[in-house]
Write a protein that holds these residues in place. Structure first.
Motif, PDB file in Angstrom:
ATOM      1  N   GLN A 253      72.644  32.325 -62.047  1.00  9.50           N
ATOM      2  CA  GLN A 253      71.386  33.540 -61.665  1.00  9.50           C
ATOM      3  C   GLN A 253      70.494  33.288 -62.911  1.00  9.50           C
ATOM      4  N   GLU A 254      70.807  33.056 -64.090  1.00 10.32           N
ATOM      5  CA  GLU A 254      70.012  32.990 -65.251  1.00 10.32           C
ATOM      6  C   GLU A 254      68.820  31.762 -64.936  1.00 10.32           C
ATOM      7  N   GLU A 257      66.334  32.918 -62.374  1.00  8.97           N
ATOM      8  CA  GLU A 257      65.505  34.055 -62.761  1.00  8.97           C
ATOM      9  C   GLU A 257      64.450  33.292 -63.787  1.00  8.97           C
ATOM     10  N   LYS A 258      64.904  32.327 -64.517  1.00  9.04           N
ATOM     11  CA  LYS A 258      63.708  31.669 -65.250  1.00  9.04           C
ATOM     12  C   LYS A 258      63.030  30.998 -64.578  1.00  9.04           C
ATOM     13  N   ALA A 261      60.470  33.359 -62.716  1.00 13.36           N
ATOM     14  CA  ALA A 261      59.377  33.604 -63.955  1.00 13.36           C
ATOM     15  C   ALA A 261      58.193  32.556 -64.277  1.00 13.36           C
TER      16      ALA A 261
END
Length: 274
Positions: A253-254, A257-258, A261
Protein backbone atom coordinates in the motif's frame (compact mmCIF):
# COMPACT_ATOMS: atom_id res chain seq x y z
CA UNK A 1 44.53 -37.74 68.04
CA UNK A 2 43.62 -36.33 64.63
CA UNK A 3 45.63 -33.29 63.64
CA UNK A 4 44.32 -30.53 61.43
CA UNK A 5 46.28 -31.91 58.49
CA UNK A 6 44.51 -35.24 58.77
CA UNK A 7 40.89 -36.03 57.91
CA UNK A 8 38.88 -39.11 58.89
CA UNK A 9 38.14 -41.53 56.09
CA UNK A 10 34.50 -41.47 55.05
CA UNK A 11 32.40 -44.51 55.99
CA UNK A 12 31.42 -44.62 52.32
CA UNK A 13 35.02 -45.65 51.62
CA UNK A 14 35.57 -48.04 54.52
CA UNK A 15 32.23 -49.74 55.14
CA UNK A 16 30.38 -52.20 52.85
CA UNK A 17 28.19 -50.70 50.12
CA UNK A 18 24.80 -51.96 49.03
CA UNK A 19 26.64 -54.09 46.47
CA UNK A 20 28.57 -55.83 49.25
CA UNK A 21 25.68 -56.49 51.63
CA UNK A 22 23.04 -59.21 51.05
CA UNK A 23 19.75 -57.93 49.69
CA UNK A 24 17.81 -61.09 50.53
CA UNK A 25 16.94 -62.98 53.66
CA UNK A 26 18.30 -66.53 53.20
CA UNK A 27 15.13 -67.87 54.81
CA UNK A 28 12.92 -65.86 52.46
CA UNK A 29 14.83 -65.07 49.24
CA UNK A 30 13.39 -62.85 46.56
CA UNK A 31 12.00 -60.12 48.82
CA UNK A 32 11.23 -57.08 46.67
CA UNK A 33 13.69 -54.26 46.19
CA UNK A 34 13.07 -50.96 44.39
CA UNK A 35 13.33 -52.52 40.95
CA UNK A 36 10.91 -55.33 41.82
CA UNK A 37 8.36 -52.79 43.04
CA UNK A 38 8.55 -50.42 40.07
CA UNK A 39 8.77 -53.17 37.47
CA UNK A 40 5.74 -54.95 38.90
CA UNK A 41 3.69 -51.74 39.02
CA UNK A 42 4.59 -50.96 35.40
CA UNK A 43 3.38 -54.43 34.40
CA UNK A 44 0.13 -53.88 36.30
CA UNK A 45 -0.47 -50.46 34.74
CA UNK A 46 -0.03 -51.73 31.18
CA UNK A 47 -1.89 -55.04 31.50
CA UNK A 48 -5.09 -54.16 29.63
CA UNK A 49 -6.37 -57.20 27.70
CA UNK A 50 -8.49 -55.93 24.83
CA UNK A 51 -10.65 -59.07 24.78
CA UNK A 52 -11.83 -58.72 28.37
CA UNK A 53 -14.00 -56.32 30.32
CA UNK A 54 -11.73 -54.43 32.79
CA UNK A 55 -14.04 -55.54 35.60
CA UNK A 56 -13.12 -59.15 34.76
CA UNK A 57 -9.36 -58.59 34.96
CA UNK A 58 -7.30 -58.90 38.15
CA UNK A 59 -3.59 -58.12 38.45
CA UNK A 60 -1.39 -58.37 41.51
CA UNK A 61 2.13 -57.55 42.66
CA UNK A 62 3.80 -59.60 45.41
CA UNK A 63 0.47 -60.98 46.67
CA UNK A 64 0.15 -64.32 48.45
CA UNK A 65 -1.32 -66.94 46.14
CA UNK A 66 -2.85 -69.86 48.08
CA UNK A 67 -3.11 -72.88 45.81
CA UNK A 68 -3.72 -76.14 47.74
CA UNK A 69 -7.02 -76.83 49.49
CA UNK A 70 -5.37 -79.75 51.30
CA UNK A 71 -2.64 -77.45 52.64
CA UNK A 72 -4.43 -74.09 53.05
CA UNK A 73 -1.37 -72.41 54.62
CA UNK A 74 0.86 -73.09 51.62
CA UNK A 75 1.31 -70.18 49.25
CA UNK A 76 3.55 -68.71 46.58
CA UNK A 77 4.14 -65.01 46.12
CA UNK A 78 4.71 -64.25 42.43
CA UNK A 79 6.37 -60.96 41.65
CA UNK A 80 3.45 -60.28 39.33
CA UNK A 81 0.49 -62.20 37.97
CA UNK A 82 -2.58 -61.48 35.89
CA UNK A 83 -5.94 -63.22 35.88
CA UNK A 84 -8.76 -62.92 33.35
CA UNK A 85 -12.32 -64.09 33.89
CA UNK A 86 -12.47 -63.20 37.57
CA UNK A 87 -13.97 -60.14 39.23
CA UNK A 88 -11.49 -57.33 39.75
CA UNK A 89 -12.82 -56.85 43.29
CA UNK A 90 -13.29 -59.67 45.78
CA UNK A 91 -16.97 -60.63 45.80
CA UNK A 92 -17.53 -57.49 43.78
CA UNK A 93 -16.83 -54.94 46.52
CA UNK A 94 -13.49 -55.39 48.33
CA UNK A 95 -9.79 -55.37 47.49
CA UNK A 96 -7.96 -58.64 48.01
CA UNK A 97 -5.69 -59.46 50.92
CA UNK A 98 -4.55 -62.55 49.02
CA UNK A 99 -5.63 -64.73 46.11
CA UNK A 100 -7.19 -67.99 47.29
CA UNK A 101 -7.54 -70.41 44.41
CA UNK A 102 -10.25 -72.65 45.94
CA UNK A 103 -12.47 -69.59 46.37
CA UNK A 104 -11.61 -67.78 43.13
CA UNK A 105 -11.65 -71.00 41.04
CA UNK A 106 -9.67 -69.27 38.29
CA UNK A 107 -5.90 -69.70 37.96
CA UNK A 108 -3.64 -66.88 36.82
CA UNK A 109 -3.32 -66.64 33.05
CA UNK A 110 0.24 -65.35 33.24
CA UNK A 111 2.87 -65.21 35.98
CA UNK A 112 6.03 -63.08 35.85
CA UNK A 113 9.00 -63.71 38.13
CA UNK A 114 11.79 -61.13 38.32
CA UNK A 115 14.98 -63.08 38.65
CA UNK A 116 16.85 -62.88 41.97
CA UNK A 117 20.13 -64.68 42.72
CA UNK A 118 18.50 -66.42 45.66
CA UNK A 119 15.51 -67.68 43.68
CA UNK A 120 17.06 -68.51 40.30
CA UNK A 121 17.08 -72.29 40.75
CA UNK A 122 13.47 -72.37 41.88
CA UNK A 123 12.39 -69.91 39.16
CA UNK A 124 13.81 -72.21 36.48
CA UNK A 125 12.51 -75.44 37.98
CA UNK A 126 15.88 -76.74 39.14
CA UNK A 127 14.83 -77.14 42.78
CA UNK A 128 14.20 -80.74 43.83
CA UNK A 129 10.90 -81.15 45.71
CA UNK A 130 11.23 -82.40 49.30
CA UNK A 131 8.69 -84.72 50.84
CA UNK A 132 6.46 -82.94 53.33
CA UNK A 133 7.54 -79.48 52.16
CA UNK A 134 5.61 -77.12 49.88
CA UNK A 135 6.40 -77.80 46.22
CA UNK A 136 8.68 -75.33 44.40
CA UNK A 137 7.04 -72.58 42.37
CA UNK A 138 7.71 -74.19 38.96
CA UNK A 139 5.76 -77.27 40.03
CA UNK A 140 2.96 -75.12 41.45
CA UNK A 141 2.61 -73.04 38.28
CA UNK A 142 2.99 -75.98 35.89
CA UNK A 143 1.24 -78.89 37.59
CA UNK A 144 -1.11 -77.52 40.23
CA UNK A 145 -2.34 -74.18 38.87
CA UNK A 146 -1.51 -74.95 35.24
CA UNK A 147 -0.75 -71.30 34.47
CA UNK A 148 -0.77 -70.98 30.65
CA UNK A 149 2.15 -68.53 30.45
CA UNK A 150 5.14 -68.32 32.79
CA UNK A 151 7.72 -65.57 32.23
CA UNK A 152 11.08 -64.97 33.91
CA UNK A 153 12.83 -61.64 33.41
CA UNK A 154 16.42 -60.93 34.42
CA UNK A 155 17.26 -57.33 35.19
CA UNK A 156 20.95 -58.31 35.10
CA UNK A 157 21.01 -59.59 31.50
CA UNK A 158 17.73 -58.05 30.23
CA UNK A 159 16.68 -61.50 29.02
CA UNK A 160 13.10 -62.74 28.80
CA UNK A 161 12.56 -66.46 29.33
CA UNK A 162 9.03 -67.45 28.35
CA UNK A 163 7.23 -70.75 28.79
CA UNK A 164 3.85 -71.91 27.53
CA UNK A 165 1.85 -74.78 28.99
CA UNK A 166 1.49 -77.41 26.30
CA UNK A 167 -0.39 -80.44 27.53
CA UNK A 168 0.80 -80.69 31.11
CA UNK A 169 4.35 -79.36 30.65
CA UNK A 170 5.98 -76.01 30.05
CA UNK A 171 7.69 -75.58 26.71
CA UNK A 172 10.22 -72.84 26.02
CA UNK A 173 8.79 -70.17 23.72
CA UNK A 174 10.65 -68.35 20.97
CA UNK A 175 9.98 -64.62 21.04
CA UNK A 176 8.67 -62.81 17.96
CA UNK A 177 10.56 -59.56 17.35
CA UNK A 178 11.79 -59.79 20.97
CA UNK A 179 8.19 -59.97 22.19
CA UNK A 180 6.04 -62.69 23.67
CA UNK A 181 2.75 -62.72 21.78
CA UNK A 182 -0.46 -63.56 23.65
CA UNK A 183 -3.22 -63.49 21.04
CA UNK A 184 -5.71 -64.76 23.63
CA UNK A 185 -5.40 -61.37 25.32
CA UNK A 186 -4.65 -59.22 22.29
CA UNK A 187 -1.36 -58.29 23.98
CA UNK A 188 2.36 -58.88 23.76
CA UNK A 189 5.07 -58.65 26.39
CA UNK A 190 8.39 -57.07 25.51
CA UNK A 191 11.22 -54.76 26.49
CA UNK A 192 10.95 -50.98 26.35
CA UNK A 193 13.89 -48.61 26.61
CA UNK A 194 12.60 -45.63 28.51
CA UNK A 195 12.44 -43.56 31.67
CA UNK A 196 10.15 -44.81 34.40
CA UNK A 197 10.20 -43.44 37.95
CA UNK A 198 13.24 -41.40 36.95
CA UNK A 199 15.26 -44.47 35.92
CA UNK A 200 16.36 -44.93 32.32
CA UNK A 201 16.75 -48.60 31.43
CA UNK A 202 15.12 -51.53 29.67
CA UNK A 203 11.77 -52.24 31.31
CA UNK A 204 9.43 -55.17 30.82
CA UNK A 205 5.99 -53.94 29.86
CA UNK A 206 2.81 -54.94 28.10
CA UNK A 207 2.32 -53.80 24.52
CA UNK A 208 -0.37 -54.19 21.91
CA UNK A 209 -0.19 -57.34 19.79
CA UNK A 210 1.40 -55.14 17.08
CA UNK A 211 4.06 -53.92 19.50
CA UNK A 212 2.71 -50.43 20.19
CA UNK A 213 3.01 -48.95 23.68
CA UNK A 214 0.04 -49.09 26.01
CA UNK A 215 0.45 -45.68 27.66
CA UNK A 216 0.22 -45.15 31.39
CA UNK A 217 -1.36 -42.06 32.94
CA UNK A 218 1.84 -40.03 33.24
CA UNK A 219 2.66 -40.75 29.59
CA UNK A 220 -0.83 -39.70 28.54
CA UNK A 221 -0.39 -36.43 30.44
CA UNK A 222 3.00 -35.87 28.83
CA UNK A 223 1.55 -36.63 25.40
CA UNK A 224 -1.32 -34.20 26.03
CA UNK A 225 1.14 -31.52 27.14
CA UNK A 226 3.25 -32.12 24.03
CA UNK A 227 0.17 -31.87 21.82
CA UNK A 228 -0.83 -28.63 23.56
CA UNK A 229 2.67 -27.21 23.06
CA UNK A 230 2.65 -28.23 19.41
CA UNK A 231 -0.78 -26.61 18.95
CA UNK A 232 0.49 -23.45 20.64
CA UNK A 233 3.56 -23.41 18.41
CA UNK A 234 1.37 -23.86 15.32
CA UNK A 235 -0.87 -20.99 16.50
CA UNK A 236 2.16 -18.76 17.04
CA UNK A 237 3.51 -19.67 13.60
CA UNK A 238 0.12 -18.87 12.04
CA UNK A 239 0.06 -15.54 13.91
CA UNK A 240 3.57 -14.76 12.67
CA UNK A 241 2.55 -15.59 9.09
CA UNK A 242 -0.52 -13.36 9.44
CA UNK A 243 1.64 -10.50 10.75
CA UNK A 244 4.10 -10.98 7.91
CA UNK A 245 1.24 -10.92 5.39
CA UNK A 246 -0.12 -7.76 7.02
CA UNK A 247 3.32 -6.14 6.82
CA UNK A 248 3.62 -7.08 3.15
CA UNK A 249 0.16 -5.62 2.48
CA UNK A 250 1.13 -2.38 4.26
CA UNK A 251 4.36 -2.18 2.28
CA UNK A 252 2.45 -2.74 -0.96
CA UNK A 253 0.00 0.00 0.00
CA UNK A 254 2.86 2.40 0.80
CA UNK A 255 4.47 1.66 -2.58
CA UNK A 256 1.15 2.27 -4.32
CA UNK A 257 0.65 5.57 -2.49
CA UNK A 258 4.18 6.71 -3.36
CA UNK A 259 3.63 5.78 -7.00
CA UNK A 260 0.32 7.70 -7.07
CA UNK A 261 2.00 10.76 -5.53
CA UNK A 262 4.79 10.60 -8.11
CA UNK A 263 2.28 10.40 -10.94
CA UNK A 264 0.44 13.44 -9.61
CA UNK A 265 3.76 15.36 -9.55
CA UNK A 266 4.07 14.50 -13.25
CA UNK A 267 0.56 15.82 -13.89
CA UNK A 268 -0.99 12.41 -14.26
CA UNK A 269 -4.15 11.51 -12.39
CA UNK A 270 -3.72 7.91 -11.13
CA UNK A 271 -7.49 7.42 -11.21
CA UNK A 272 -7.45 7.93 -14.97
CA UNK A 273 -5.19 4.90 -15.35
CA UNK A 274 -7.80 2.46 -14.06
Amino acid sequence: MITQSESPISPRQTLPTMYDLPSENPEEPGLPDEFHLWQSILLALTFIPINWNPNQVFKACDLNLYYDVNHPQWYKRPDWFGVVGVARLYEGHDTRLSYVIWQEKVSPFVVVELLSPGTEDEDFGRTVPKAGNPPPKWQVYEEILQVPYYVIFSRYTNEIHAFHLTGNRYENLTLTNNRLLMPELGLSLGLWQGNYEGVERLWLRWLTIEGELIPIAVEEVQAAEERAMEAEERAMEAQERAMEAQERAMEAQERAEKLAARLRELGINPDDLD
